[in-house]
Design a protein around this motif. Structure first.
Motif, PDB file in Angstrom:
ATOM      1  N   ARG A 278      -3.009  -1.070   8.634  1.00 54.63           N
ATOM      2  CA  ARG A 278      -4.113  -0.893   7.679  1.00 54.63           C
ATOM      3  C   ARG A 278      -4.251  -2.135   6.812  1.00 54.63           C
ATOM      4  NH1 ARG A 278      -2.898   4.702   8.120  1.00 54.63           N
ATOM      5  NH2 ARG A 278      -1.086   4.642   6.779  1.00 54.63           N
ATOM      6  N   MET A 279      -3.115  -2.731   6.434  1.00 54.66           N
ATOM      7  CA  MET A 279      -3.161  -3.960   5.621  1.00 54.66           C
ATOM      8  C   MET A 279      -3.791  -5.101   6.416  1.00 54.66           C
ATOM      9  SD  MET A 279       0.631  -3.400   4.002  1.00 54.66           S
ATOM     10  CE  MET A 279       0.753  -4.575   2.668  1.00 54.66           C
ATOM     11  N   GLU A 280      -3.514  -5.157   7.702  1.00 50.16           N
ATOM     12  CA  GLU A 280      -4.125  -6.193   8.554  1.00 50.16           C
ATOM     13  C   GLU A 280      -5.636  -5.964   8.670  1.00 50.16           C
ATOM     14  OE1 GLU A 280      -1.893  -6.090  12.241  1.00 50.16           O
ATOM     15  OE2 GLU A 280      -0.045  -6.654  11.205  1.00 50.16           O
ATOM     16  N   ALA A 281      -6.027  -4.700   8.805  1.00 54.02           N
ATOM     17  CA  ALA A 281      -7.457  -4.382   8.917  1.00 54.02           C
ATOM     18  C   ALA A 281      -8.190  -4.747   7.621  1.00 54.02           C
ATOM     19  CB  ALA A 281      -7.640  -2.894   9.244  1.00 54.02           C
TER      20      ALA A 281
ATOM     21  N   PRO B 293      -6.460 -13.906   2.945  1.00 59.56           N
ATOM     22  CA  PRO B 293      -5.576 -14.758   3.749  1.00 59.56           C
ATOM     23  C   PRO B 293      -4.111 -14.305   3.794  1.00 59.56           C
ATOM     24  CG  PRO B 293      -5.970 -15.796   1.626  1.00 59.56           C
ATOM     25  CD  PRO B 293      -6.792 -14.519   1.636  1.00 59.56           C
ATOM     26  N   ILE B 294      -3.841 -13.212   4.500  1.00 54.71           N
ATOM     27  CA  ILE B 294      -2.438 -12.833   4.748  1.00 54.71           C
ATOM     28  C   ILE B 294      -1.835 -13.752   5.815  1.00 54.71           C
ATOM     29  CG2 ILE B 294      -2.748 -10.420   4.107  1.00 54.71           C
ATOM     30  CD1 ILE B 294      -2.796  -9.776   7.174  1.00 54.71           C
ATOM     31  N   ILE B 295      -0.514 -13.774   5.900  1.00 54.76           N
ATOM     32  CA  ILE B 295       0.121 -14.661   6.884  1.00 54.76           C
ATOM     33  C   ILE B 295      -0.053 -14.167   8.327  1.00 54.76           C
ATOM     34  CG2 ILE B 295       1.819 -15.697   5.353  1.00 54.76           C
ATOM     35  CD1 ILE B 295       3.890 -13.728   6.422  1.00 54.76           C
ATOM     36  N   GLY B 296      -0.352 -12.896   8.520  1.00 53.81           N
ATOM     37  CA  GLY B 296      -0.601 -12.382   9.860  1.00 53.81           C
ATOM     38  C   GLY B 296       0.675 -12.014  10.605  1.00 53.81           C
TER      39      GLY B 296
ATOM     40  N   TYR C  91       1.606  -7.862   2.069  1.00 51.49           N
ATOM     41  CA  TYR C  91       1.797  -7.915   3.533  1.00 51.49           C
ATOM     42  C   TYR C  91       3.024  -8.759   3.884  1.00 51.49           C
ATOM     43  CZ  TYR C  91       0.853  -8.557   8.504  1.00 51.49           C
ATOM     44  OH  TYR C  91       0.975  -8.588   9.883  1.00 51.49           O
ATOM     45  N   SER C  92       3.088  -9.988   3.401  1.00 55.07           N
ATOM     46  CA  SER C  92       4.270 -10.819   3.704  1.00 55.07           C
ATOM     47  C   SER C  92       5.523 -10.188   3.100  1.00 55.07           C
ATOM     48  CB  SER C  92       4.075 -12.251   3.186  1.00 55.07           C
ATOM     49  OG  SER C  92       3.679 -12.271   1.834  1.00 55.07           O
ATOM     50  N   THR C  93       5.373  -9.589   1.924  1.00 55.82           N
ATOM     51  CA  THR C  93       6.504  -8.934   1.260  1.00 55.82           C
ATOM     52  C   THR C  93       7.160  -7.898   2.163  1.00 55.82           C
ATOM     53  OG1 THR C  93       5.049  -9.009  -0.682  1.00 55.82           O
ATOM     54  CG2 THR C  93       7.177  -7.910  -0.957  1.00 55.82           C
ATOM     55  N   ALA C  94       6.318  -7.175   2.914  1.00 50.20           N
ATOM     56  CA  ALA C  94       6.840  -6.096   3.761  1.00 50.20           C
ATOM     57  C   ALA C  94       7.811  -6.636   4.821  1.00 50.20           C
ATOM     58  CB  ALA C  94       5.681  -5.356   4.431  1.00 50.20           C
TER      59      ALA C  94
ATOM     60  N   ALA D  17      -0.172  -3.588  -3.750  1.00 49.86           N
ATOM     61  CA  ALA D  17       1.131  -3.804  -3.112  1.00 49.86           C
ATOM     62  C   ALA D  17       2.074  -2.644  -3.408  1.00 49.86           C
ATOM     63  CB  ALA D  17       1.733  -5.120  -3.593  1.00 49.86           C
ATOM     64  N   ARG D  18       2.079  -2.176  -4.644  1.00 55.77           N
ATOM     65  CA  ARG D  18       2.956  -1.044  -5.004  1.00 55.77           C
ATOM     66  C   ARG D  18       2.688   0.149  -4.097  1.00 55.77           C
ATOM     67  NH1 ARG D  18       5.660  -0.978 -10.103  1.00 55.77           N
ATOM     68  NH2 ARG D  18       5.204  -2.876 -11.268  1.00 55.77           N
ATOM     69  N   GLN D  19       1.405   0.429  -3.873  1.00 59.32           N
ATOM     70  CA  GLN D  19       1.057   1.589  -3.029  1.00 59.32           C
ATOM     71  C   GLN D  19       1.490   1.368  -1.581  1.00 59.32           C
ATOM     72  OE1 GLN D  19      -3.102   2.541  -3.554  1.00 59.32           O
ATOM     73  NE2 GLN D  19      -2.901   2.707  -5.765  1.00 59.32           N
ATOM     74  N   HIS D  20       1.134   0.211  -1.033  1.00 61.74           N
ATOM     75  CA  HIS D  20       1.471  -0.054   0.380  1.00 61.74           C
ATOM     76  C   HIS D  20       2.986  -0.049   0.598  1.00 61.74           C
ATOM     77  CE1 HIS D  20      -2.569  -0.979   1.666  1.00 61.74           C
ATOM     78  NE2 HIS D  20      -2.691  -2.001   0.835  1.00 61.74           N
ATOM     79  N   LEU D  21       3.703  -0.733  -0.271  1.00 63.32           N
ATOM     80  CA  LEU D  21       5.145  -0.915  -0.048  1.00 63.32           C
ATOM     81  C   LEU D  21       5.907   0.386  -0.292  1.00 63.32           C
ATOM     82  CD1 LEU D  21       5.297  -4.495  -1.544  1.00 63.32           C
ATOM     83  CD2 LEU D  21       5.653  -3.906   0.861  1.00 63.32           C
ATOM     84  N   ALA D  22       5.344   1.266  -1.127  1.00 64.62           N
ATOM     85  CA  ALA D  22       5.947   2.596  -1.305  1.00 64.62           C
ATOM     86  C   ALA D  22       5.794   3.403  -0.019  1.00 64.62           C
ATOM     87  CB  ALA D  22       5.295   3.322  -2.481  1.00 64.62           C
TER      88      ALA D  22
END
Ligand SMILES: C[S@@+](CC[C@H](N)C(=O)[O-])C[C@H]1O[C@@H](n2cnc3c(N)ncnc32)[C@H](O)[C@@H]1O
Length: 211
Positions: free
Chosen positions: A25-28, A36-39, A67-70, A97-102
């Motif tokens: 979902r983060m990539e989408a 510009p995420i790292i991909g 995204y990169s954090t993950a 980020a807080r939501q995604h990484l949780a």
């Protein structure tokens, strides 16, 4: 930037193992909003490097919405736990980020800071096993001494966008961002304190080990 030969970026992204639906979902989101995420291939390389050195403390400068954090958090979690600093100056991105990484199960590992990244690194006690830099490109050279001061001996620096969409290849092309990337490249590749090279993944990933 498309890699050479044509299609290589897609091929390399395709070799990355299946990812958690939240990462997809983060990539989408990145594709839809041109963020510009790292991909996938660079994210996976970051994960591999962090795993190879058994990283337990990671500091990210310019974290976006996580995204990169993950990828770093996955490596740290698998290495037995530790902490990953997520630093970005946009409150909205930090909240995302807080939501995604949780959802990804990394909540307890992440230290969130909404602030200028280099100043935050300066205020944070080291040492770190790995430092990742993806801030505004003009800030790259000035960040280097702060990074060197906070890496443990043998620690690794990773920096994104070191090919800068191919602009660094044109000697006649000068703008503040391209010249700053050239300056960082010169600094790390000529200083014997660093074992450095650029992996030509996507937009170029500098990997440099501090002696
Ligand atoms: C390229 S994006 C980060 C993408 C992220 N590394 C990823 O792959 O998921 C850089 C982000 O850092 C922020 N940023 C740039 N320079 C910064 C700085 N000096 N301090 C804090 N945040 C910064 C930008 O506003 C942007 O949100």
């Amino acid at each position: 930037m498309e890699c050479m030969p044509e299609g290589l970026c897609g091929y390399l992204d395709g070799l990355v193992p299946p990812r958690h639906p939240e990462l997809m979902r983060m990539e989408a989101y990145a594709a839809e909003h041109r963020f510009p995420i790292i991909g996938p291939s660079c994210g996976w390389a970051c994960y591999q490097i962090a795993r190879l050195i058994g990283a337990r403390r990671v500091f990210e400068l310019g974290s976006g919405y996580g995204y990169s954090t993950a990828f770093f958090a996955k490596a740290v979690q698998e290495s037995g736990g530790g902490e990953v600093f997520h630093v970005v100056w946009d409150q909205k991105l930090s909240d995302m980020a807080r939501q995604h990484l949780a959802v990804l199960g990394f909540d307890g590992l992440i230290r969130y800071h909404v602030a200028e990244a280099v100043q935050t690194l300066r205020r944070t006690a080291g040492p770190f096993d790995l430092i990742f830099c993806d801030i505004d490109k003009q800030g790259y050279p000035a960040a280097l001494p702060e990074i060197a001061a906070k890496l443990r001996p043998g620690g690794v620096l990773i920096v994104d966008n070191m090919l800068w969409h191919g602009k660094i290849l044109d000697d006649n092309h000068h703008d503040p961002e391209t010249d700053a990337i050239r300056e960082l490249t010169r600094l790390v590749t000529t200083d014997p304190a660093w074992i450095a090279g650029i992996l030509p993944l996507r937009d170029g990933l500098l990997v440099a080990q501090h002696r």
